[in-house]
Design an enzyme around this catalytic site. Structure first.
Site, PDB file in Angstrom:
ATOM      1  N   CYS A  48       3.389 -16.930 -13.439  1.00  0.00           N
ATOM      2  CA  CYS A  48       4.083 -15.948 -12.597  1.00  0.00           C
ATOM      3  C   CYS A  48       3.076 -15.215 -11.719  1.00  0.00           C
ATOM      4  CB  CYS A  48       4.844 -14.949 -13.479  1.00  0.00           C
ATOM      5  SG  CYS A  48       5.463 -13.518 -12.563  1.00  0.00           S
ATOM      6  N   CYS A  51       2.599 -11.336 -12.633  1.00  0.00           N
ATOM      7  CA  CYS A  51       2.116 -10.861 -13.924  1.00  0.00           C
ATOM      8  C   CYS A  51       0.652 -10.422 -13.823  1.00  0.00           C
ATOM      9  CB  CYS A  51       2.244 -11.961 -14.977  1.00  0.00           C
ATOM     10  SG  CYS A  51       3.901 -12.079 -15.715  1.00  0.00           S
ATOM     11  N   HIS A 111       6.800  -9.256 -18.139  1.00  0.00           N
ATOM     12  CA  HIS A 111       7.621 -10.188 -17.367  1.00  0.00           C
ATOM     13  C   HIS A 111       9.096 -10.106 -17.750  1.00  0.00           C
ATOM     14  CE1 HIS A 111       8.104 -13.867 -14.948  1.00  0.00           C
ATOM     15  NE2 HIS A 111       8.831 -14.378 -15.927  1.00  0.00           N
ATOM     16  N   ASN A 151      15.857  -7.114  -4.984  1.00  0.00           N
ATOM     17  CA  ASN A 151      16.701  -8.294  -5.119  1.00  0.00           C
ATOM     18  C   ASN A 151      16.525  -8.780  -6.545  1.00  0.00           C
ATOM     19  OD1 ASN A 151      17.417  -8.214  -2.406  1.00  0.00           O
ATOM     20  ND2 ASN A 151      15.725  -9.535  -1.797  1.00  0.00           N
ATOM     21  N   SER A 159      13.031 -15.429  -5.643  1.00  0.00           N
ATOM     22  CA  SER A 159      12.047 -16.494  -5.825  1.00  0.00           C
ATOM     23  C   SER A 159      11.151 -16.260  -7.032  1.00  0.00           C
ATOM     24  CB  SER A 159      11.180 -16.629  -4.569  1.00  0.00           C
ATOM     25  OG  SER A 159      10.485 -15.413  -4.304  1.00  0.00           O
ATOM     26  N   HIS A 162       9.998 -12.015 -12.152  1.00  0.00           N
ATOM     27  CA  HIS A 162       9.310 -10.818 -12.664  1.00  0.00           C
ATOM     28  C   HIS A 162       9.965  -9.570 -12.057  1.00  0.00           C
ATOM     29  CE1 HIS A 162       5.588  -9.006 -14.465  1.00  0.00           C
ATOM     30  NE2 HIS A 162       6.018  -8.002 -13.719  1.00  0.00           N
ATOM     31  N   HIS A 164      10.702  -6.693 -10.035  1.00  0.00           N
ATOM     32  CA  HIS A 164       9.952  -6.138  -8.912  1.00  0.00           C
ATOM     33  C   HIS A 164      10.900  -5.781  -7.773  1.00  0.00           C
ATOM     34  CE1 HIS A 164      10.526 -10.233  -7.393  1.00  0.00           C
ATOM     35  NE2 HIS A 164      10.170  -9.812  -6.194  1.00  0.00           N
ATOM     36  N   GLN A 166      10.738  -4.624  -3.241  1.00  0.00           N
ATOM     37  CA  GLN A 166       9.961  -4.834  -2.018  1.00  0.00           C
ATOM     38  C   GLN A 166      10.148  -3.657  -1.067  1.00  0.00           C
ATOM     39  OE1 GLN A 166       9.937  -8.915  -0.299  1.00  0.00           O
ATOM     40  NE2 GLN A 166      11.466  -9.401  -1.854  1.00  0.00           N
TER      41      GLN A 166
END
Length: 338
Positions: A48, A51, A111, A151, A159, A162, A164, A166
Site C-alpha cells: 500500500c 502505509c 491500513h 472518497n 484506487s 488505505h 485517506h 484529498q
C-alpha cells in the site's frame, strides 16, 4: 402514499429542482450488487502506497508516521507549475492553466481503520489536520478555492483502500462553487440571514435532523439529492475551518464520526461515502462573507448492496431523482443504535 411520490423539491443552495419519488425504491432489481470488501484488511500492507515506511510509486518513501499525515499528491491533477497559455480568440478552443495544489491526507497509519473506528483523540487529530491544511493553503499565493474531500469505498472507484482524504486547492473557482456562493450571497441580501444555516436549522421542525451537539447539527436536506445524504454545519455563522475555535474542534470531530458510524450501522457494513468539506473560497470576492461552512456526506448506496446510479434521465438533464423520502432517511439514520 402519493404524497411521498412525484414531488419536486427546490434546492436553494444549488438552485435546482430535485425529484422525490420514494415509489421507485420498490422497483424489481436485477442489477449489480456490492458486498462489503473492507473486512480482513491487514493493519499494515507493504504494497500500500499510503502505509508507513512504504516506498510510493514516485520513489518517495513514507515516514513512519504515527498520527494524521499529509503530503503532496504524486500524481496531481493541478499544479502551480502548470504552463501559461495564450488566450485564444477561437470560442471553440479556449484553454487556461489548471493551476493549483493537490494533497493527500492519511487519517491513521493503520491500513484497516476508517474514521468511524478511531478513538476520540485520533478523530480530533484528523480535524486538527483539516484546519492546519486549510490555513496553510489559504495563505498560499494564487490559491482561490480549497476543497477537502474523502472518497471511500470501491463502489466509487477509490484506487487505494488505505483510509485517506484529498485536497484540491485550485487557482480558480469551479463553476458550482461560484453558484453556491452566489445563492448564499443573494439569500443574505434578501433575508438578512444565512442560507445554509437557516436551511439546516429549519430541518429540526421538519423531522429531518439526525443528530446535534452544542455547536453543530447534522441533517438530511429537505431537497436531498442522494438517498441518505446529510449535511453538517455549525450553529453559528462560520465561513471556513480557519474560523473554528479550539473548543469547537472536538464537537466537529464527534458529530462527523457519529454520522460515519450511523451510516455503517444503517447499511450494516463499512459504508462507502463521498464527503465534501466545503469552505468559502479564498479569493477577494466580498460574497465569501455570506458563505456558511458545511460538510456534505453522500453515500452512493440506496441500501446495503445497491448503488444509486445517475443514469439516462439524470445524466441527460441534471435533474436528480431521489428514491428515498428525506424524512424517512432521517428517521432511519436516527434509529441506528450506536
Amino acid at each position: 402514499m402519493t404524497e411521498n411520490n412525484w414531488q419536486r423539491r427546490w434546492h436553494p443552495v444549488l438552485k435546482e429542482w430535485v425529484v422525490i419519488s420514494a415509489r421507485t425504491s420498490n422497483r424489481p432489481w436485477s442489477g449489480m450488487e456490492f458486498n462489503d470488501s473492507s473486512k480482513n484488511k491487514p493493519q499494515h500492507d507493504k504494497d500500500c502506497y499510503l502505509c508507513p515506511r512504504v516506498e510510493r510509486a514516485s520513489g518517495a518513501s513514507n515516514p513512519n508516521y504515527q498520527s494524521p499525515w499529509a503530503f503532496d499528491n504524486d500524481f496531481a491533477s493541478l499544479s502551480l507549475d502548470a504552463p501559461t497559455f495564450v488566450e485564444s480568440k477561437d470560442p471553440l478552443r479556449r484553454i487556461e492553466s489548471a493551476k493549483g495544489l493537490c494533497r493527500v491526507m492519511c487519517w491513521h497509519p493503520r491500513h484497516d481503520l476508517s474514521l468511524a473506528a478511531l478513538d476520540d483523540q485520533q478523530m480530533l487529530d484528523v480535524v486538527k489536520l483539516w484546519k492546519q491544511e486549510y490555513q496553510s493553503l489559504s495563505e498560499t499565493k494564487e490559491i482561490q478555492h480549497i476543497l477537502m474531500f474523502e472518497n471511500k469505498g470501491k463502489e466509487i472507484g477509490v484506487s487505494n483502500p488505505h483510509p485517506h482524504g484529498q485536497i484540491y486547492a485550485s487557482a480558480f473557482i469551479p463553476k458550482q462553487i461560484q453558484e453556491i456562493r452566489q445563492s448564499q450571497a443573494e439569500y443574505a441580501q434578501e433575508h438578512g440571514s444565512h442560507l445554509i444555516l437557516d436551511w439546516l436549522l429549519k430541518s429540526q421542525e421538519d423531522g429531518l435532523s439526525v443528530v446535534e451537539n452544542e455547536f453543530f447539527i447534522a441533517a438530511v436536506p429537505f431537497a436531498a439529492r442522494f438517498p441518505y445524504e446529510t449535511w453538517i454545519t455549525s450553529k453559528r455563522k462560520l465561513s471556513h475551518l480557519g474560523q473554528l475555535q479550539d473548543h469547537e474542534l472536538p464537537a466537529l470531530a464527534s458529530i462527523y464520526q457519529e454520522m460515519a458510524k450511523r451510516y455503517n450501522g444503517l447499511f450494516k457494513r463499512e459504508a462507502p461515502n463521498i464527503t465534501l468539506i466545503q469552505n468559502a473560497p479564498v479569493d477577494s470576492n466580498s460574497e465569501n462573507d455570506s458563505w456558511q461552512f458545511h460538510i456534505v456526506m453522500q453515500p452512493p448506496l440506496r441500501d446495503s448492496s445497491k448503488l444509486k446510479y445517475l443514469a439516462g434521465f439524470e445524466s441527460g438533464t441534471n435533474c436528480i431523482v431521489n428514491p428515498v423520502q428525506p424524512e424517512q432517511a432521517a428517521a432511519s439514520l436516527r434509529a441506528v443504535q450506536l
